[in-house]
Write a protein that holds these residues in place. Structure first.
Motif, PDB file in Angstrom:
ATOM      1  N   GLU A   1       0.688  -1.338   0.035  1.00 34.59           N
ATOM      2  CA  GLU A   1       0.209   0.186  -0.031  1.00 34.59           C
ATOM      3  C   GLU A   1       0.772   1.311   0.247  1.00 34.59           C
ATOM      4  O   GLU A   1       0.658   2.174  -0.776  1.00 34.59           O
ATOM      5  N   ASP A   2       2.008   1.115   0.634  1.00 28.62           N
ATOM      6  CA  ASP A   2       2.766   2.403   0.747  1.00 28.62           C
ATOM      7  C   ASP A   2       3.581   2.651  -0.532  1.00 28.62           C
ATOM      8  O   ASP A   2       3.725   3.842  -0.912  1.00 28.62           O
ATOM      9  N   ALA A   3       3.853   1.646  -1.060  1.00 26.43           N
ATOM     10  CA  ALA A   3       4.410   1.606  -2.438  1.00 26.43           C
ATOM     11  C   ALA A   3       3.301   2.291  -3.537  1.00 26.43           C
ATOM     12  O   ALA A   3       3.796   3.048  -4.442  1.00 26.43           O
ATOM     13  N   LYS A   4       2.229   1.637  -3.487  1.00 25.67           N
ATOM     14  CA  LYS A   4       1.259   2.342  -4.469  1.00 25.67           C
ATOM     15  C   LYS A   4       0.913   3.743  -4.149  1.00 25.67           C
ATOM     16  O   LYS A   4       0.676   4.468  -5.158  1.00 25.67           O
ATOM     17  N   ARG A   5       1.023   4.257  -2.831  1.00 30.31           N
ATOM     18  CA  ARG A   5       0.352   5.529  -2.367  1.00 30.31           C
ATOM     19  C   ARG A   5       1.611   6.364  -2.588  1.00 30.31           C
ATOM     20  O   ARG A   5       1.258   7.744  -2.958  1.00 30.31           O
ATOM     21  N   ASN A   6       2.844   6.122  -2.220  1.00 34.19           N
ATOM     22  CA  ASN A   6       4.010   7.158  -2.262  1.00 34.19           C
ATOM     23  C   ASN A   6       4.890   6.721  -3.335  1.00 34.19           C
ATOM     24  O   ASN A   6       5.569   7.761  -3.502  1.00 34.19           O
ATOM     25  N   LYS A   7       5.226   5.811  -3.433  1.00 33.45           N
ATOM     26  CA  LYS A   7       6.483   5.383  -4.074  1.00 33.45           C
ATOM     27  C   LYS A   7       6.367   5.336  -5.757  1.00 33.45           C
ATOM     28  O   LYS A   7       6.394   4.458  -6.215  1.00 33.45           O
ATOM     29  N   HIS A   8       6.175   6.629  -6.240  1.00 34.66           N
ATOM     30  CA  HIS A   8       6.054   6.636  -7.539  1.00 34.66           C
ATOM     31  C   HIS A   8       7.646   6.722  -8.169  1.00 34.66           C
ATOM     32  O   HIS A   8       8.460   6.705  -7.628  1.00 34.66           O
ATOM     33  N   PHE A   9       7.580   7.141  -9.713  1.00 33.34           N
ATOM     34  CA  PHE A   9       8.734   7.318 -10.475  1.00 33.34           C
ATOM     35  C   PHE A   9       8.678   9.090 -10.927  1.00 33.34           C
ATOM     36  O   PHE A   9       7.828   9.526 -10.969  1.00 33.34           O
ATOM     37  N   LEU A  10       9.893   9.470 -10.849  1.00 32.74           N
ATOM     38  CA  LEU A  10      10.289  10.787 -11.236  1.00 32.74           C
ATOM     39  C   LEU A  10      11.072  10.636 -12.547  1.00 32.74           C
ATOM     40  O   LEU A  10      12.248   9.904 -12.600  1.00 32.74           O
ATOM     41  N   GLN A  11      10.602  11.038 -13.805  1.00 33.57           N
ATOM     42  CA  GLN A  11      11.262  10.830 -14.956  1.00 33.57           C
ATOM     43  C   GLN A  11      12.533  11.917 -15.103  1.00 33.57           C
ATOM     44  O   GLN A  11      12.497  13.027 -14.633  1.00 33.57           O
ATOM     45  N   THR A  12      13.564  11.209 -15.435  1.00 37.16           N
ATOM     46  CA  THR A  12      14.593  12.168 -15.705  1.00 37.16           C
ATOM     47  C   THR A  12      14.830  13.082 -16.848  1.00 37.16           C
ATOM     48  O   THR A  12      15.332  13.863 -16.978  1.00 37.16           O
ATOM     49  N   GLY A  13      13.933  12.792 -17.887  1.00 38.55           N
ATOM     50  CA  GLY A  13      13.790  13.366 -19.088  1.00 38.55           C
ATOM     51  C   GLY A  13      14.727  12.917 -20.183  1.00 38.55           C
ATOM     52  O   GLY A  13      14.632  13.466 -21.366  1.00 38.55           O
TER      53      GLY A  13
ATOM     54  N   LEU B   1      14.095   1.876 -16.767  1.00 39.35           N
ATOM     55  CA  LEU B   1      13.623   1.751 -15.326  1.00 39.35           C
ATOM     56  C   LEU B   1      12.097   1.728 -15.243  1.00 39.35           C
ATOM     57  O   LEU B   1      11.746   1.621 -13.978  1.00 39.35           O
ATOM     58  N   GLY B   2      11.627   1.730 -16.460  1.00 42.10           N
ATOM     59  CA  GLY B   2      10.103   1.423 -16.359  1.00 42.10           C
ATOM     60  C   GLY B   2       9.327   2.680 -15.928  1.00 42.10           C
ATOM     61  O   GLY B   2       8.447   2.603 -15.288  1.00 42.10           O
ATOM     62  N   GLY B   3       9.764   3.777 -16.287  1.00 41.25           N
ATOM     63  CA  GLY B   3       9.232   5.088 -15.628  1.00 41.25           C
ATOM     64  C   GLY B   3      10.245   6.181 -15.201  1.00 41.25           C
ATOM     65  O   GLY B   3      10.046   7.408 -15.190  1.00 41.25           O
ATOM     66  N   GLY B   4      11.209   5.829 -14.639  1.00 39.31           N
ATOM     67  CA  GLY B   4      12.278   6.737 -14.091  1.00 39.31           C
ATOM     68  C   GLY B   4      12.812   6.437 -12.697  1.00 39.31           C
ATOM     69  O   GLY B   4      12.650   5.037 -12.504  1.00 39.31           O
ATOM     70  N   ILE B   5      13.334   7.382 -12.051  1.00 40.06           N
ATOM     71  CA  ILE B   5      13.983   6.962 -10.672  1.00 40.06           C
ATOM     72  C   ILE B   5      12.926   7.083  -9.724  1.00 40.06           C
ATOM     73  O   ILE B   5      12.001   7.767  -9.821  1.00 40.06           O
ATOM     74  N   ARG B   6      12.898   5.852  -9.013  1.00 44.09           N
ATOM     75  CA  ARG B   6      11.769   5.622  -8.149  1.00 44.09           C
ATOM     76  C   ARG B   6      12.137   6.447  -6.818  1.00 44.09           C
ATOM     77  O   ARG B   6      13.016   6.605  -5.960  1.00 44.09           O
ATOM     78  N   VAL B   7      10.722   6.993  -6.436  1.00 38.18           N
ATOM     79  CA  VAL B   7      10.614   7.979  -5.227  1.00 38.18           C
ATOM     80  C   VAL B   7      10.800   6.901  -3.924  1.00 38.18           C
ATOM     81  O   VAL B   7      10.245   5.852  -4.095  1.00 38.18           O
ATOM     82  N   GLY B   8      11.509   7.542  -2.925  1.00 37.45           N
ATOM     83  CA  GLY B   8      11.398   6.559  -1.830  1.00 37.45           C
ATOM     84  C   GLY B   8      12.936   5.780  -1.910  1.00 37.45           C
ATOM     85  O   GLY B   8      13.020   4.978  -0.720  1.00 37.45           O
TER      86      GLY B   8
END
Length: 317
Positions: free
Chosen positions: A80-92, A100-107
């Motif tokens: 649940e924590d991963a779904k709610r908070n641990k998203h990706f940030l795209q590097t561009g 990486l499947g979307g970018g660097i991972r938050v958290g």
């Protein structure tokens, strides 16, 4: 973890007398307790006229260290924590984001490894500009080698907005630059000081916009000087730095991006610097290598929490 003087307001027992006693034994922060012989310290406290109060202070610092351990979480809570908070940030950078499947991972803590001129700083600058522009988030950038280039960020933004008006580009540039907070940091203790201030800021929620990205370029420039063949204190400081970065990432939903250089290994091959003790700290390790003749870069996964090592991609910045 924090300098002892920052703890006095919350814990009055850690007053100026206690701080002076600790300072006389080379202890200035909670990290220093991790590498100090506490039995010896307690023995010195016994000889002091304020021995009972000093021992109470030592017990309080140990209690603070104990409180740093995370409570047990079951698998569903982690999901649940991963779904709610641990998203990706795209590097561009399309090649890296797709790999990486979307970018660097938050958290999580992501490490870029590569030799000199391999593109590590360029990836950091591109990622900083992309996050500051598209996520409307503050980026904290620790520059350890005078490599931060606002001109390069302006170049990246110009390419992204090449069809926009000059006035519009200038407004975007001002907004992005104001969202990137750059600190020049030249030793590991300065880094700890900046990170503790950041942790306090994040905890107090006293900020206009969210901080979602922390970049340290390069972490190895700060850690290498304190390491030695027999330096247990240097290794402890390195592990403490890694622990603090992962704690910031997890508890405050940051993506942490650090760079590391390479050193010679067996058979003429190259390997990430900082050794085996650091190896287990990053969640993700990416190896960068750039072909100077074509400006094309290769990125390979050395370690990833959910992907196989060896996957690679190619990109141009």
């Amino acid at each position: 973890m924090a300098p002892l003087k920052n703890l006095e307001r919350e814990f009055p027992i850690i007053d100026s007398n206690f701080q002076n006693f600790c300072a006389s034994h080379g202890i200035f922060s909670v990290e220093d307790f991790l590498v100090h012989d506490l039995y010896t310290l307690a023995a010195y406290a016994e000889q002091n006229i304020a021995s009972e109060r000093l021992k109470e202070g030592i017990t309080q610092v140990l209690s603070i260290l104990d409180d740093m351990h995370q409570p047990w979480l079951n698998g569903m809570e982690l999901l649940e924590d991963a779904k709610r908070n641990k998203h990706f940030l795209q590097t561009g950078i399309q090649g890296i984001d797709m790999l990486l499947g979307g970018g660097i991972r938050v958290g999580q803590l992501t490490e870029l490894v590569g030799p000199s001129s391999s593109g590590k700083t360029q990836v950091c600058l591109k990622t900083a500009s992309n996050v500051a522009r598209n996520h409307l988030s503050t980026v904290v950038y620790l520059d350890t080698g005078n490599s931060f280039s606002p001109q390069r960020i302006a170049y990246f933004l110009g390419k992204t907005n090449e069809l926009a008006s000059a006035q519009g580009n200038n407004a975007i540039l001002q907004k992005v630059m104001s969202n990137i907070l750059c600190h020049s940091v030249f030793d590991i203790f300065e880094m700890f000081d900046v990170l503790h201030k950041l942790e306090y800021r994040l905890r107090s929620q006293d900020r206009g916009v969210d901080t979602r990205l922390l970049i340290i370029d390069s972490i190895s420039l700060l850690i290498t000087p304190v390491l030695g063949s027999t330096s247990s204190q240097g290794r402890a400081l390195m592990v403490s730095a890694g622990y603090l970065l992962k704690k910031l990432a997890d508890q405050h939903n940051l993506a942490v991006l650090v760079t590391n250089h390479t050193v010679g290994g067996e058979g003429g091959t190259f390997k990430p610097a900082l050794g085996e003790n650091w190896k287990s700290i990053p969640h993700t390790r990416l190896l960068l290598y750039c072909d100077r003749t074509s400006n094309a870069c290769n990125v390979t996964i050395l370690k990833h929490s959910s992907m196989a090592s060896g996957k690679a991609a190619r990109f141009v910045i």
